[in-house]
Enzyme design. Structure first.
Site, PDB file in Angstrom:
ATOM      1  N   HIS A   1      39.706  33.706  -4.618  1.00 55.00           N
ATOM      2  CA  HIS A   1      40.185  34.288  -3.360  1.00 55.00           C
ATOM      3  C   HIS A   1      41.182  35.401  -3.638  1.00 55.00           C
ATOM      4  CE1 HIS A   1      38.532  31.728  -0.120  1.00 55.00           C
ATOM      5  NE2 HIS A   1      38.278  30.957  -1.149  1.00 55.00           N
ATOM      6  N   PRO A   2      41.083  36.485  -2.860  1.00 53.73           N
ATOM      7  CA  PRO A   2      42.040  37.585  -3.020  1.00 53.73           C
ATOM      8  C   PRO A   2      43.390  37.219  -2.407  1.00 53.73           C
ATOM      9  CG  PRO A   2      40.615  38.036  -1.180  1.00 53.73           C
ATOM     10  CD  PRO A   2      40.100  36.763  -1.816  1.00 53.73           C
TER      11      PRO A   2
ATOM     12  N   SER B   1      35.887  38.611   3.007  1.00 53.86           N
ATOM     13  CA  SER B   1      37.349  38.576   2.929  1.00 53.86           C
ATOM     14  C   SER B   1      37.970  39.821   3.540  1.00 53.86           C
ATOM     15  CB  SER B   1      37.807  38.428   1.471  1.00 53.86           C
ATOM     16  OG  SER B   1      37.559  37.128   1.012  1.00 53.86           O
TER      17      SER B   1
ATOM     18  N   GLU C   1      37.876  39.353   7.284  1.00 53.51           N
ATOM     19  CA  GLU C   1      38.809  38.316   7.714  1.00 53.51           C
ATOM     20  C   GLU C   1      40.249  38.836   7.680  1.00 53.51           C
ATOM     21  OE1 GLU C   1      35.767  34.909   6.052  1.00 53.51           O
ATOM     22  OE2 GLU C   1      37.537  35.422   4.866  1.00 53.51           O
ATOM     23  N   GLN C   2      40.612  39.547   6.608  1.00 54.27           N
ATOM     24  CA  GLN C   2      41.969  40.082   6.508  1.00 54.27           C
ATOM     25  C   GLN C   2      42.199  41.181   7.550  1.00 54.27           C
ATOM     26  OE1 GLN C   2      44.043  40.623   2.889  1.00 54.27           O
ATOM     27  NE2 GLN C   2      42.848  39.101   1.774  1.00 54.27           N
TER      28      GLN C   2
ATOM     29  N   PHE D   1      47.708  32.208  -2.451  1.00 47.12           N
ATOM     30  CA  PHE D   1      47.891  31.533  -1.174  1.00 47.12           C
ATOM     31  C   PHE D   1      46.612  31.692  -0.360  1.00 47.12           C
ATOM     32  CE2 PHE D   1      49.146  31.699   3.351  1.00 47.12           C
ATOM     33  CZ  PHE D   1      49.666  30.419   3.470  1.00 47.12           C
TER      34      PHE D   1
ATOM     35  N   ALA E   1      43.005  30.060   6.309  1.00 51.22           N
ATOM     36  CA  ALA E   1      41.978  30.619   7.187  1.00 51.22           C
ATOM     37  C   ALA E   1      42.720  31.488   8.203  1.00 51.22           C
ATOM     38  CB  ALA E   1      41.185  29.514   7.867  1.00 51.22           C
ATOM     39  N   VAL E   2      42.567  32.797   8.100  1.00 45.10           N
ATOM     40  CA  VAL E   2      43.388  33.728   8.874  1.00 45.10           C
ATOM     41  C   VAL E   2      42.901  33.967  10.298  1.00 45.10           C
ATOM     42  CG1 VAL E   2      44.225  34.901   6.795  1.00 45.10           C
ATOM     43  CG2 VAL E   2      42.204  35.786   7.984  1.00 45.10           C
TER      44      VAL E   2
END
Length: 170
Positions: free
Chosen positions: A69-70, A82, A85-86, A117, A120-121
């Site tokens: 994960h980034p 990702s 999501e970000q 870290f 789920a954003v």
């Protein structure tokens, strides 16, 4: 029955992995293992199977998954999933001082736990994410690894919600 599941229950391993391999960041092994448990009646059943595979995997595979994960808010190359999501949480639009703070928090978290870290954003703001990171820094290593794996499964559930029936379309 869900058209995606109806189709995927008949797919060969390669097609199944092509569709579901992106649910868990850079970890197609989860989909490979889940393929052997077909047929699935619901997306929830598929996700439960895949989540159990993740939670029961050996520690090295779990850490590999977590480390894939980034870091949140970082300007790094990441999967399309990702990135989206970000972007949805506004992490692609951080001011310079916010980006600096996220960078410092990410580094401290990684130093303490050995992986980035993960949260789920969906539905969260940058401030909410930063608050969660600060609170979770108080967890033990074992508590945080379990929490991060649960968050990975939540991320997979959001990704699965958005999938269509055509593996070429996802």
């Amino acid at each position: 029955m869900d058209p995606l599941l109806k189709a995927s229950n008949d797919w060969d391993l390669a097609t199944f992995v092509a569709q579901y391999g992106l649910l868990f960041e850079a970890s197609p092994w989860v989909a490979e293992r889940a393929w052997h448990s077909r047929p699935f009646r619901t997306r929830e059943e598929l996700l439960e199977c895949m989540s159990a595979i993740v939670m029961e995997a050996d520690e090295s595979l779990q850490l590999e998954l977590l480390r894939a994960h980034p870091e949140l808010g970082a300007k790094v190359r990441m999967t399309a999933e990702s990135t989206e999501e970000q972007r949805g949480a506004g992490l692609d639009r951080l001011e310079r001082d916010e980006a600096y703070i996220f960078g410092r928090m990410n580094a401290a978290y990684r130093e303490r736990f050995g992986f980035p870290f993960i949260i789920a954003v969906k539905g969260l703001t940058a401030d909410m994410i930063a608050d969660s990171m600060q609170k979770r820094m108080m967890n033990t290593a074992a508590e945080e690894k379990t929490r991060a794996l649960r968050e990975v499964c939540r991320i997979a559930s959001f990704r699965l919600e958005h999938m269509g029936a055509d593996p070429a379309a996802s």
